[in-house]
Design a protein around this motif. Structure first.
Motif, PDB file in Angstrom:
ATOM      1  N   THR A 111       0.820  -1.205   0.000  1.00 19.31           N
ATOM      2  CA  THR A 111       0.000   0.000   0.000  1.00 19.31           C
ATOM      3  C   THR A 111       0.859   1.263   0.000  1.00 19.31           C
ATOM      4  N   ASP A 112       1.941   1.255   0.821  1.00 19.18           N
ATOM      5  CA  ASP A 112       2.746   2.486   0.901  1.00 19.18           C
ATOM      6  C   ASP A 112       3.369   2.833  -0.453  1.00 19.18           C
ATOM      7  N   ASN A 113       3.817   1.814  -1.170  1.00 18.99           N
ATOM      8  CA  ASN A 113       4.393   2.086  -2.491  1.00 18.99           C
ATOM      9  C   ASN A 113       3.364   2.718  -3.420  1.00 18.99           C
ATOM     10  N   LEU A 114       2.167   2.159  -3.378  1.00 18.76           N
ATOM     11  CA  LEU A 114       1.106   2.661  -4.248  1.00 18.76           C
ATOM     12  C   LEU A 114       0.806   4.128  -3.918  1.00 18.76           C
ATOM     13  N   ILE A 115       0.700   4.407  -2.610  1.00 18.41           N
ATOM     14  CA  ILE A 115       0.411   5.791  -2.202  1.00 18.41           C
ATOM     15  C   ILE A 115       1.524   6.729  -2.686  1.00 18.41           C
ATOM     16  N   MET A 116       2.772   6.270  -2.522  1.00 21.47           N
ATOM     17  CA  MET A 116       3.888   7.134  -2.928  1.00 21.47           C
ATOM     18  C   MET A 116       3.865   7.411  -4.422  1.00 21.47           C
ATOM     19  N   LEU A 117       3.586   6.367  -5.206  1.00 24.88           N
ATOM     20  CA  LEU A 117       3.533   6.563  -6.656  1.00 24.88           C
ATOM     21  C   LEU A 117       2.473   7.591  -7.014  1.00 24.88           C
ATOM     22  N   LEU A 118       1.289   7.420  -6.388  1.00 25.23           N
ATOM     23  CA  LEU A 118       0.198   8.351  -6.677  1.00 25.23           C
ATOM     24  C   LEU A 118       0.566   9.762  -6.242  1.00 25.23           C
ATOM     25  N   ALA A 119       1.158   9.862  -5.063  1.00 29.31           N
ATOM     26  CA  ALA A 119       1.551  11.192  -4.566  1.00 29.31           C
ATOM     27  C   ALA A 119       2.553  11.839  -5.523  1.00 29.31           C
ATOM     28  N   GLY A 120       3.526  11.029  -5.985  1.00 28.23           N
ATOM     29  CA  GLY A 120       4.516  11.551  -6.928  1.00 28.23           C
ATOM     30  C   GLY A 120       3.840  12.065  -8.182  1.00 28.23           C
ATOM     31  N   LEU A 121       2.868  11.295  -8.662  1.00 30.62           N
ATOM     32  CA  LEU A 121       2.137  11.680  -9.859  1.00 30.62           C
ATOM     33  C   LEU A 121       1.418  13.005  -9.636  1.00 30.62           C
ATOM     34  N   VAL A 122       0.780  13.126  -8.474  1.00 26.51           N
ATOM     35  CA  VAL A 122       0.061  14.364  -8.148  1.00 26.51           C
ATOM     36  C   VAL A 122       1.034  15.541  -8.156  1.00 26.51           C
ATOM     37  N   VAL A 123       2.222  15.339  -7.555  1.00 23.92           N
ATOM     38  CA  VAL A 123       3.201  16.425  -7.511  1.00 23.92           C
ATOM     39  C   VAL A 123       3.613  16.827  -8.922  1.00 23.92           C
ATOM     40  N   ILE A 124       3.862  15.822  -9.765  1.00 26.23           N
ATOM     41  CA  ILE A 124       4.301  16.136 -11.128  1.00 26.23           C
ATOM     42  C   ILE A 124       3.210  16.886 -11.896  1.00 26.23           C
ATOM     43  N   VAL A 125       1.966  16.416 -11.742  1.00 28.37           N
ATOM     44  CA  VAL A 125       0.865  17.123 -12.396  1.00 28.37           C
ATOM     45  C   VAL A 125       0.767  18.544 -11.842  1.00 28.37           C
ATOM     46  N   GLY A 126       0.991  18.670 -10.533  1.00 28.95           N
ATOM     47  CA  GLY A 126       0.975  19.990  -9.914  1.00 28.95           C
ATOM     48  C   GLY A 126       2.007  20.914 -10.532  1.00 28.95           C
ATOM     49  N   VAL A 127       3.222  20.392 -10.719  1.00 25.57           N
ATOM     50  CA  VAL A 127       4.279  21.211 -11.326  1.00 25.57           C
ATOM     51  C   VAL A 127       3.873  21.611 -12.741  1.00 25.57           C
ATOM     52  N   HIS A 128       3.314  20.649 -13.455  1.00 23.55           N
ATOM     53  CA  HIS A 128       2.868  20.926 -14.818  1.00 23.55           C
ATOM     54  C   HIS A 128       1.873  22.084 -14.831  1.00 23.55           C
ATOM     55  N   LEU A 129       0.883  22.015 -13.923  1.00 27.41           N
ATOM     56  CA  LEU A 129      -0.131  23.073 -13.878  1.00 27.41           C
ATOM     57  C   LEU A 129       0.494  24.404 -13.476  1.00 27.41           C
ATOM     58  N   LEU A 130       1.403  24.320 -12.500  1.00 30.16           N
ATOM     59  CA  LEU A 130       2.062  25.540 -12.032  1.00 30.16           C
ATOM     60  C   LEU A 130       2.799  26.236 -13.170  1.00 30.16           C
ATOM     61  N   ILE A 131       3.514  25.446 -13.953  1.00 27.79           N
ATOM     62  CA  ILE A 131       4.312  26.040 -15.021  1.00 27.79           C
ATOM     63  C   ILE A 131       3.428  26.541 -16.155  1.00 27.79           C
ATOM     64  N   ASN A 132       2.357  25.806 -16.445  1.00 22.52           N
ATOM     65  CA  ASN A 132       1.585  26.130 -17.638  1.00 22.52           C
ATOM     66  C   ASN A 132       0.334  26.956 -17.396  1.00 22.52           C
ATOM     67  N   ARG A 133      -0.168  26.965 -16.160  1.00 24.15           N
ATOM     68  CA  ARG A 133      -1.454  27.606 -15.947  1.00 24.15           C
ATOM     69  C   ARG A 133      -1.430  28.800 -15.016  1.00 24.15           C
ATOM     70  N   THR A 134      -0.258  29.126 -14.452  1.00 26.12           N
ATOM     71  CA  THR A 134      -0.264  30.237 -13.502  1.00 26.12           C
ATOM     72  C   THR A 134       0.594  31.387 -14.010  1.00 26.12           C
ATOM     73  N   LYS A 135       0.399  32.538 -13.398  1.00 31.54           N
ATOM     74  CA  LYS A 135       1.191  33.704 -13.768  1.00 31.54           C
ATOM     75  C   LYS A 135       2.660  33.473 -13.448  1.00 31.54           C
ATOM     76  N   LEU A 136       2.878  32.797 -12.290  1.00 27.03           N
ATOM     77  CA  LEU A 136       4.251  32.503 -11.896  1.00 27.03           C
ATOM     78  C   LEU A 136       4.925  31.625 -12.953  1.00 27.03           C
ATOM     79  N   GLY A 137       4.172  30.597 -13.392  1.00 23.15           N
ATOM     80  CA  GLY A 137       4.713  29.708 -14.418  1.00 23.15           C
ATOM     81  C   GLY A 137       5.037  30.468 -15.685  1.00 23.15           C
ATOM     82  N   LEU A 138       4.162  31.394 -16.031  1.00 26.39           N
ATOM     83  CA  LEU A 138       4.396  32.203 -17.225  1.00 26.39           C
ATOM     84  C   LEU A 138       5.698  32.982 -17.089  1.00 26.39           C
ATOM     85  N   ALA A 139       5.904  33.555 -15.878  1.00 26.30           N
ATOM     86  CA  ALA A 139       7.130  34.323 -15.643  1.00 26.30           C
ATOM     87  C   ALA A 139       8.348  33.403 -15.771  1.00 26.30           C
ATOM     88  N   ILE A 140       8.255  32.208 -15.210  1.00 25.42           N
ATOM     89  CA  ILE A 140       9.382  31.269 -15.286  1.00 25.42           C
ATOM     90  C   ILE A 140       9.683  30.931 -16.739  1.00 25.42           C
TER      91      ILE A 140
END
Lengths: 261, 388, 306
Positions: C151-180
């Motif tokens: 179970t812990d491995n599964l949770i970690m994988l999912l959490a990692g995925l969420v973080v990566i999607v989060g970074v994607h959204l941050l870079i592509n959908r926010t003003k900060l991401g636009l500045a970067i």
């Protein structure tokens, strides 16, 4: 026409793109031996790109470049230099930590013995070559500015812009190229300095027989004074060609520069 | 007549400086107590800063550039004097020889990134290749030891060739990452490889040059017996002198100019016909050869080697030496190696903290004095030459 | 090979790949905005993992034993502290050397990595020894044939995925991401458009370092252990992944991370006699990929002007 025998460098249909941006489009350009050709045009019109394509820094996407009787399209930068083309850079690219002499010898690369054995073991022979190189470099620098010739072993970083430009031109000339490409030699200099440097260039031309020059320049005074012929670029295309007076009178050129519709 | 006088006067500051440095080193190496060591260190630092303040260092520098041959001899004499003073002290002579051997390796690194700008964070690994080559060859073959030394260098250069592809890339970070990976893998490789002794390492035979057996103490007359490490000090000194002369010549030739040009501006160099790869390969190979050579004599001196001597941290120490001394300046290397190697041996507290200390020191140097303690002077192709 | 064992290898590879990808994204972000390689990045990860560990021990000493709270606190402390450390690295070491040769930035961050590594080894209580890392996630497993899905491995994988999607959204959908992205494209133009260049660099370093901290916690939870030396190899691997992907490209870095893990796993399967050589194998392939595609699978950003 005087025939093609006199043509030194020719570009035919030369094209260069960066992604979607066309930097050079179907460019036709010719410079004859012994001429000074001015290359003018607004910023981003493709002048420096032309130099970079000719000297092998960028590969062309189409067309060809001939030099004398040889085709030099897409040769490496090294091969272009060996063929006898030397250049200066818009943002002066001297090696600031090295001495004037070192910098000029960088330009002399093809004429120096680069063998490891020669350099490490045959010190007497090396010393002779060094002495010769020094005399030649000093002579050349003297043409530009005699006081500079007494400071050959000082770091270039300590000299003002005009001296750096001079040194850069010496670096390009020391190997006796047939064609010299000058990329905006007046950039970063005052009006007086520019005038001085142009005097120098004219003087050098009289000492180097048969030297052909292409010069990129924004200062129209410079162009008027030293060129035989001008080519005007805009958006990577040649929009006009002729003597300075002809070019300056051209309506297209005025539009490109002044935005007159 | 006048000229002779002038040049003799000119020789003085350099000779005095070397004499002072030698006296200081003798004192420093003799002191036993930690407190005494610390006091000496402080005194030495104050003295050097004072000398720099009042132009003493600059005058020394003039002596060195003005009378190169003579000053080189003075330095060699000083090294021999130091050795003579500690003639029966195993520990100190081992330390002196170690410093000289590290200087050879650091000279190799200087060629690589001081001149050609090729990063190498595997200095300790190439040094280690020289060590292991010496171990294998001395134990398993009857190869003359002069050839074993050369083989150590050649082996390091050859294995280095495996890394050439990334090293030739324009941007330094490629060679950085590949050489770091190489260092990490090299140690792992040694630890799991049973033929090479695994984590326990290998024994190495002492050096024997044409019947000159380095591992025997030297007996002079009835009463005087020199530590056998004196042999290694002399051997290392010869090697160092050769390496030093070699690197100097390299710098003072078109080859040295080519390497500088490649380091400073590849694009401009290419526009003047430079074959960039050729000079990077030359520098990388020469540097690794020197590191391997140093490793070979080091292994024979210690008589025993193990993987723990060749970690990433040791590679960084070599890099620190080059940066501290003044990147590209062989005399800077001499000063920096002495400081970096001797200090932790004498000040026991530092030993444990040495990686931390040297890494912090390099950070400060890069921020505040990027040219190092003794900045590299401009190239003079022929010593003493003046334009007419 | 049977399905169970195969699945085990795949799971392993995915876990490693997720960690590598998180590290690689940091490298690629730094390179994007500033054209520099931050070689201390791996050791920042390690310090992050120790920060998490210390937070846990602190809470434990205070008698807080609620796992969800513990985990949240550990993650928050580690990511925040490393974000600050990352910004400090940018502010005090990287930006001051902006006009110096690129070599100097590389050296200074490399040396900082050593300072961090040695700092933990010498000054963390018994820092030289491996430290047990607490299991903050449920460790039960579901048996699927002879493959145990933890179970812990599964949770970690999912959490990692969420973080990566989060970074994607941050870079592509926010003003900060636009500045970067603007700074990454062209510093000069971004400045003239009124973007605070230094601030963007600091924030980018903070984000990248927080990602490293996250990976450091993941690493601890996965191996139930952490030690002062993990950062060095993880850093080198993360950087190699960013290179294979094409420096400056976030998606390339993610692909590179998983690719490197795949290579290691294949190496371990193909060379069972000496698992120590799996890294040699992986790095060997990386060098070959670099020879084949010098600027990575997705082209590296080049900014030199002639």
């Amino acid at each position: 026409m005087n025939g093609t025998a006199e043509t030194l460098l020719a570009a035919r249909g030369l094209t260069k793109r960066f992604g979607g941006v066309v930097a050079l489009e179907d460019l036709e350009l010719e410079v004859r031996r012994n001429q000074v050709l001015g290359l003018i045009g607004p910023n981003g019109s493709g002048k420096t790109t032309f130099f970079n394509v000719v000297t092998g820094i960028y590969a062309a996407d189409g067309g060809e470049v001939t030099f004398g009787r040889d085709t030099i399209t897409n040769l490496s930068a090294q091969a272009v230099y060996r063929a006898g083309i030397a250049r200066t850079f818009q943002r002066s690219r001297l090696m600031l930590e090295l001495s004037i002499f070192d910098n000029i010898m960088v330009g002399n690369h093809r004429r120096l013995n680069q063998g490891l054995w020669f350099n490490l073991a045959r010190r007497r022979a090396f010393r002779r070559e060094f002495q010769d190189g020094f005399e030649q470099a000093r002579e050349l620098v003297r043409v530009f500015d005699p006081p500079l010739a007494d400071r050959m072993f000082e770091a270039v970083g300590g000299f003002p812009m005009i001296d750096r430009r001079r040194i850069e031109i010496c670096r390009a000339l020391i190997s006796h190229p047939q064609l010299l490409l000058l990329d905006e030699p007046s950039a970063g200099m005052t009006h007086e300095e520019t005038t001085q440097l142009m005097d120098d260039i004219l003087e050098v031309r009289s000492t180097f027989e048969g030297l052909t020059i292409i010069i990129i320049e924004h200062e129209m005074g410079v162009i008027e004074r030293i060129t035989n012929r001008c080519v005007v670029l805009n958006f990577g295309r040649k929009i006009c060609e002729g003597t300075y007076q002809e070019v300056a009178a051209d309506r297209l050129v005025q539009e490109a520069y002044l935005g007159i519709e | 007549m006048n000229r002779g006088h002038a040049s003799r006067a000119n020789l003085m500051p350099g000779t005095l400086g070397i004499a002072a440095a030698t006296a200081f080193l003798i004192l420093f190496l003799s002191v036993e107590s930690q407190a005494g060591t610390a006091v000496l260190l402080l005194g030495g630092a104050v003295f050097v800063l004072g000398a720099a303040r009042f132009g003493g260092i600059a005058r020394m520098r003039q002596s060195f550039t003005g009378n190169e041959g003579a000053m080189n001899l003075v330095v060699v004499a000083a090294a021999l004097l130091l050795t003579g003073f500690f003639y029966d002290d195993h520990f100190t002579l081992l330390l002196v020889a170690t410093v000289m051997i590290y200087m050879v390796a650091a000279l190799g690194l200087t060629v690589q990134f001081g001149y050609a700008g090729v990063l190498n964070f595997a200095g300790a690994a190439f040094f280690g290749i020289g060590c292991y080559t010496a171990a294998v060859l001395t134990r398993n073959t009857a190869l003359p030891h002069v050839l074993v030394l050369l083989a150590g260098g050649v082996m390091a250069a050859l294995i280095g060739a495996l890394l050439l592809l990334p090293v030739l890339r324009t941007r330094g970070h490629y060679s950085a990452v590949v050489t770091i990976a190489f260092t990490l893998l090299f140690k792992t490789f040694l630890e799991v490889n049973d033929t090479l002794g695994g984590p326990q390492g290998l024994r190495v035979d002492g050096m024997n040059l044409f019947g000159w057996r380095f591992n025997d103490n030297i007996e002079i007359g009835e009463t005087l017996e020199l530590s056998f490490f004196a042999n290694y000090v002399v051997g290392s000194l010869i090697l160092l002198a050769l390496a030093f002369a070699f690197v100097r010549r390299l710098e003072r030739s078109w080859t040295g100019l080519n390497m500088d040009a490649v380091r400073l501006d590849e694009t401009a160099a290419a526009c003047f016909g430079y074959n960039i790869s050729r000079w990077k390969i030359t520098a990388f190979t020469v540097g690794n050869f020197l590191a391997g050579l140093a490793g070979a004599i080091y292994a024979m001196m210690l008589g025993f080697i193990a993987p723990t001597n060749f970690t990433f941290g040791d590679s960084l120490i070599l890099v620190s030496i080059v940066l501290l001394g003044g990147i590209g300046n062989p005399w800077g290397i001499a000063v920096a190696t002495t400081i970096v190697i001797v200090l932790p041996e004498k000040l026991q507290i530092i030993q444990e903290y040495r990686f931390l200390l040297y890494a912090s020191m390099v950070i400060l140097i890069l921020l505040f004095r990027p040219l190092g303690l003794l900045p590299r002077p401009l190239r003079s192709y022929v010593p003493g030459w003046q334009p007419k | 090979m049977d399905v169970g064992l195969f699945s085990q290898y795949v799971m392993n590879g995915l876990m490693l790949g997720m960690m590598y990808a998180l590290v690689a994204v940091g490298f690629t972000l730094f390179f994007g905005v500033l054209d520099v390689i931050n070689f201390s990045h791996g050791d920042v990860l390690m310090v992050g993992s120790f920060t998490g560990l210390a937070t846990y021990l602190g809470l434990d000493a205070l008698g807080v034993v609620w796992p969800v709270f513990q985990l949240t606190a550990v993650l928050a402390a580690a990511t925040l502290a490393m974000a600050l450390l990352g910004a400090a690295i940018a502010r005090y070491l990287v930006l001051p050397l902006k006009s110096a040769p690129a070599l100097n930035t590389l050296l200074i961050t490399l040396m900082l990595g050593t300072v961090l590594r040695e700092g933990i080894r010498l000054f963390y209580p018994e820092g030289a020894n491996p430290k047990p890392f607490p299991a903050l996630l449920p460790t039960d497993a579901t048996a699927l044939g002879n493959f145990n899905l933890r179970t812990d491995n599964l949770i970690m994988l999912l959490a990692g995925l969420v973080v990566i999607v989060g970074v994607h959204l941050l870079i592509n959908r926010t003003k900060l991401g636009l500045a970067i992205r603007a700074v990454a494209q062209d510093e000069e133009t971004a400045k003239t458009m009124g973007i605070n260049f230094n601030l963007v660099v600091l924030v980018t370093f903070a984000i990248g370092s927080a990602l490293a901290a996250f990976a450091g916690i993941m690493n601890g939870l996965y191996y139930n252990e952490t030690n002062f030396g993990i950062g060095l190899l993880l850093g080198v691997i993360g950087f190699s992944s960013a290179i294979i992907g094409g420096l400056g490209n976030i998606y390339g870095a993610i692909i590179g991370g998983f690719l490197f893990a795949a290579l290691q796993t294949v190496g371990a399967v193909a060379l069972p006699f000496a698992s120590a050589y799996k890294d040699v194998f992986a790095f060997g392939v990386v060098i070959l990929i670099m020879a084949w595609r010098p600027t990575g699978l997705i082209s590296e950003k080049v900014s030199e002007r002639v």
